[in-house]
Design a protein around this motif. Structure first.
Motif, PDB file in Angstrom:
ATOM      1  N   PHE A  87       0.627 -21.785  -7.224  1.00 51.76           N
ATOM      2  CA  PHE A  87       1.783 -20.959  -7.561  1.00 51.76           C
ATOM      3  C   PHE A  87       2.994 -21.270  -6.701  1.00 51.76           C
ATOM      4  O   PHE A  87       4.118 -21.352  -7.207  1.00 51.76           O
ATOM      5  N   PHE A  88       2.797 -21.469  -5.390  1.00 54.39           N
ATOM      6  CA  PHE A  88       4.010 -21.709  -4.612  1.00 54.39           C
ATOM      7  C   PHE A  88       4.522 -23.143  -4.741  1.00 54.39           C
ATOM      8  O   PHE A  88       5.699 -23.407  -4.509  1.00 54.39           O
ATOM      9  N   GLN A  89       3.684 -24.082  -5.184  1.00 57.58           N
ATOM     10  CA  GLN A  89       4.224 -25.429  -5.383  1.00 57.58           C
ATOM     11  C   GLN A  89       5.065 -25.506  -6.654  1.00 57.58           C
ATOM     12  O   GLN A  89       5.966 -26.330  -6.766  1.00 57.58           O
ATOM     13  N   ILE A  90       4.828 -24.587  -7.616  1.00 57.70           N
ATOM     14  CA  ILE A  90       5.697 -24.515  -8.795  1.00 57.70           C
ATOM     15  C   ILE A  90       7.077 -23.977  -8.389  1.00 57.70           C
ATOM     16  O   ILE A  90       8.111 -24.472  -8.851  1.00 57.70           O
ATOM     17  N   SER A  91       7.108 -22.966  -7.522  1.00 57.91           N
ATOM     18  CA  SER A  91       8.392 -22.462  -7.021  1.00 57.91           C
ATOM     19  C   SER A  91       9.138 -23.532  -6.231  1.00 57.91           C
ATOM     20  O   SER A  91      10.366 -23.662  -6.340  1.00 57.91           O
ATOM     21  N   ASP A  92       8.411 -24.310  -5.440  1.00 59.73           N
ATOM     22  CA  ASP A  92       9.027 -25.411  -4.688  1.00 59.73           C
ATOM     23  C   ASP A  92       9.701 -26.413  -5.618  1.00 59.73           C
ATOM     24  O   ASP A  92      10.719 -27.018  -5.267  1.00 59.73           O
ATOM     25  N   ALA A  93       9.124 -26.602  -6.806  1.00 60.62           N
ATOM     26  CA  ALA A  93       9.671 -27.571  -7.753  1.00 60.62           C
ATOM     27  C   ALA A  93      11.059 -27.173  -8.247  1.00 60.62           C
ATOM     28  O   ALA A  93      11.829 -28.029  -8.699  1.00 60.62           O
ATOM     29  N   VAL A  94      11.367 -25.882  -8.171  1.00 60.54           N
ATOM     30  CA  VAL A  94      12.702 -25.411  -8.541  1.00 60.54           C
ATOM     31  C   VAL A  94      13.610 -25.350  -7.316  1.00 60.54           C
ATOM     32  O   VAL A  94      14.726 -25.872  -7.319  1.00 60.54           O
ATOM     33  N   ALA A  95      13.131 -24.729  -6.252  1.00 61.70           N
ATOM     34  CA  ALA A  95      13.970 -24.458  -5.084  1.00 61.70           C
ATOM     35  C   ALA A  95      14.399 -25.724  -4.345  1.00 61.70           C
ATOM     36  O   ALA A  95      15.565 -25.869  -3.963  1.00 61.70           O
ATOM     37  N   THR A  96      13.475 -26.643  -4.131  1.00 60.83           N
ATOM     38  CA  THR A  96      13.775 -27.806  -3.292  1.00 60.83           C
ATOM     39  C   THR A  96      14.787 -28.755  -3.935  1.00 60.83           C
ATOM     40  O   THR A  96      15.776 -29.132  -3.290  1.00 60.83           O
ATOM     41  N   PRO A  97      14.620 -29.183  -5.203  1.00 61.88           N
ATOM     42  CA  PRO A  97      15.651 -30.025  -5.819  1.00 61.88           C
ATOM     43  C   PRO A  97      17.011 -29.326  -5.913  1.00 61.88           C
ATOM     44  O   PRO A  97      18.056 -29.970  -5.795  1.00 61.88           O
ATOM     45  N   THR A  98      16.992 -28.007  -6.138  1.00 62.12           N
ATOM     46  CA  THR A  98      18.249 -27.262  -6.202  1.00 62.12           C
ATOM     47  C   THR A  98      19.002 -27.352  -4.884  1.00 62.12           C
ATOM     48  O   THR A  98      20.230 -27.519  -4.856  1.00 62.12           O
ATOM     49  N   GLN A  99      18.270 -27.272  -3.764  1.00 69.07           N
ATOM     50  CA  GLN A  99      18.915 -27.438  -2.469  1.00 69.07           C
ATOM     51  C   GLN A  99      19.504 -28.838  -2.326  1.00 69.07           C
ATOM     52  O   GLN A  99      20.570 -29.024  -1.732  1.00 69.07           O
ATOM     53  N   GLY A 100      18.820 -29.845  -2.868  1.00 71.60           N
ATOM     54  CA  GLY A 100      19.338 -31.206  -2.821  1.00 71.60           C
ATOM     55  C   GLY A 100      20.666 -31.338  -3.539  1.00 71.60           C
ATOM     56  O   GLY A 100      21.594 -32.009  -3.063  1.00 71.60           O
ATOM     57  N   VAL A 101      20.790 -30.681  -4.699  1.00 74.40           N
ATOM     58  CA  VAL A 101      22.047 -30.703  -5.452  1.00 74.40           C
ATOM     59  C   VAL A 101      23.150 -30.021  -4.651  1.00 74.40           C
ATOM     60  O   VAL A 101      24.268 -30.538  -4.533  1.00 74.40           O
ATOM     61  N   LEU A 102      22.847 -28.858  -4.083  1.00 71.15           N
ATOM     62  CA  LEU A 102      23.835 -28.130  -3.294  1.00 71.15           C
ATOM     63  C   LEU A 102      24.324 -28.955  -2.102  1.00 71.15           C
ATOM     64  O   LEU A 102      25.509 -28.924  -1.755  1.00 71.15           O
ATOM     65  N   ARG A 103      23.424 -29.713  -1.477  1.00 71.59           N
ATOM     66  CA  ARG A 103      23.839 -30.578  -0.363  1.00 71.59           C
ATOM     67  C   ARG A 103      24.773 -31.673  -0.847  1.00 71.59           C
ATOM     68  O   ARG A 103      25.681 -32.090  -0.132  1.00 71.59           O
ATOM     69  N   GLY A 104      24.523 -32.172  -2.064  1.00 73.14           N
ATOM     70  CA  GLY A 104      25.413 -33.177  -2.631  1.00 73.14           C
ATOM     71  C   GLY A 104      26.819 -32.649  -2.824  1.00 73.14           C
ATOM     72  O   GLY A 104      27.806 -33.376  -2.702  1.00 73.14           O
ATOM     73  N   TYR A 105      26.927 -31.333  -3.109  1.00 71.49           N
ATOM     74  CA  TYR A 105      28.233 -30.682  -3.212  1.00 71.49           C
ATOM     75  C   TYR A 105      28.754 -30.239  -1.841  1.00 71.49           C
ATOM     76  O   TYR A 105      29.825 -29.628  -1.761  1.00 71.49           O
TER      77      TYR A 105
END
Length: 454
Positions: free
Chosen positions: A366-384
């Motif tokens: 269950f928490f690795q599914i949440s990681d699949a959303v949260a972690t890439p989203t942080q990567g996008v935000l860092r790009g901005y």
């Protein structure tokens, strides 16, 4: 990296950068995997000692490495805006920062390590292994953080295959040294779990030396004139690095440290439970390399497109990356569901430990599914270069909501150790939702600003 026009071209470039990063991250996590696995084969006390040591070291390493990874969006933005002549100066400042951070960690560790381990009230043999394991790792802190800066620079240029090759060289070096030093083969001392720490420290020196040699002599790094000129430490430049890097580092720290905190809180349980918990966390951390690699890829590509003013392309990359991460998390969930017993058998030969590991792995789905959303989203935000809100979101989700929830469930219900895992799942899920909301707002703001300017 180059400008792309179609979704097919974007997919090709995305995978071209992602695949080597993924191999690199899996290889790096494999080093921790083999440390834990090979120590466990030596004995349960060694597994527990290395588990405790890794739980203390991992959030420090990943959090502070995250600060140094602030060089990635800076360099990718400079390349996107055609200011490559400024890259060498920024990289040198990054190395100065890595040295300062290394010395602070070594100094702080010498003062607080013993009191922290004493506070945990561990069995004497487990405490001794954890202490000596961390002392051994300490010998590799300076090259590890230095390598983080150099590797982030390599990746920012889109040359992720170079990082992959360096890490693939490091993996057999580490495993070979583990074999010699943990089990005392070919005349080497039998150090048990402590040998894993010694092997890791030596490996860090090896990969740092290789990385420095490559960026100094090979193209396309040679044209950037890295390390051809000496630059003194600049407080102004360090401030810029820290402005971007500190929120990134703290975001990573809050996520990894909450797992360490859970391990510390679980020290009240028996050694078998601690060992099983850490083995399950170790495998889940290996799966985490998938969304983490996508996160790093998105930081590079979104930073490059944002620096070039191509906001539509940046948005398309973000959708592509997050969608891929979620799809792959469903696949890994099936692996945990149907092959849990086989995975548990990799860490121990004792039936009681295997059964506990398998049970913990069900929660990991269950928490690795949440990681699949949260972690890439942080990567996008860092790009901005939008990093402060993510750091606040991570703190609230993991420490204000997740950890207290886990403590209440573990202490005041019949769930026991599993209550902490339910708390982790809760915090990660809330963090994923809040980060997605933040990303939507950032992309809308950038679109409005671009419309006004043009």
């Amino acid at each position: 990296m180059k400008q792309t026009e179609t979704m097919k071209q974007k997919a090709v470039q995305f995978l071209h950068i992602l695949f080597p990063i993924l191999i690199t991250q899996i290889a790096l996590s494999a080093i921790a995997f083999f440390d834990t696995n090979m120590s466990g084969k030596h004995g349960t006390n060694d597994l527990a000692g290395v588990a405790i040591g890794t739980s203390l070291w991992s959030p420090v390493q990943t959090g502070l490495s995250g600060i140094l990874m602030g060089i990635t969006p800076i360099v990718s933005h400079l390349l996107g805006s055609r200011s490559k002549e400024k890259v060498a100066y920024q990289v040198t400042q990054g190395l100065w920062l890595s040295l300062i951070i290394s010395l602070i960690v070594i100094g702080a560790g010498s003062l607080i390590l013993s009191p922290v381990l004493d506070f945990m009230n561990l069995e004497p043999q487990v405490r001794d292994i954890a202490f000596r394991f961390l002392c051994a790792i300490g010998a590799g802190i300076i090259p590890l953080f230095g390598y983080t800066v150099v590797r982030s620079t390599i990746d920012a240029l889109g040359q992720t295959r170079i990082s992959m090759l360096i890490t693939l060289i490091a993996l057999p070096v580490n495993v070979g040294l583990n074999y010699l030093l943990i089990y005392g083969k070919f005349g080497f001392p039998e150090l048990g779990g402590v040998g894993a720490g010694v092997a890791s420290a030596i490996t860090y020196w090896v990969i740092f030396a290789i990385a420095l040699l490559i960026v100094f002599r090979a193209e396309p790094f040679r044209s950037l004139r890295l390390f051809r000129e000496f630059f003194w430490l600049s407080p102004k430049s360090l401030k810029e690095l820290l402005k971007i890097g500190v929120p990134i580092g703290f975001s990573i720290f809050f996520e990894t440290a909450v797992f360490a905190a859970v391990t510390l809180l679980m020290s009240r349980f028996d050694t078998v439970t601690i060992a099983a918990h850490q083995a399950a966390i170790n495998f889940a951390s290996t799966l985490y390399m998938i969304p983490l690699s996508i996160c790093m890829t998105l930081t590079i590509l979104v930073g490059f497109e944002n620096g070039s003013g191509r906001l539509k392309d940046a948005r398309q990359y973000s959708v592509m990356g997050i969608s891929l991460a979620v799809s792959l998390s469903m696949v890994t969930a099936l692996v945990l569901l149907f092959a849990g017993n086989s995975v548990a058998g990799l860490y121990s030969d004792e039936p009681e430990v295997i059964a506990l590991i398998q049970h913990f792995l069900i929660y990991a789905i269950f928490f690795q599914i949440s990681d699949a959303v949260a972690t890439p989203t942080q990567g996008v935000l860092r790009g901005y270069r939008d990093v402060n809100p993510a750091f606040i979101i991570c703190f609230v989700a993991y420490w204000v909501i997740g950890l207290p929830t886990g403590y209440v469930l573990a202490t005041h219900t019949g769930m026991g150790a599993y209550g902490y895992w339910v708390g982790l799942i809760t915090g990660l899920a809330i963090g994923a939702v809040l980060l997605l909301i933040r990303l939507v707002r950032v992309q809308r703001r950038f679109a409005k600003e671009y419309a006004v300017q043009h």
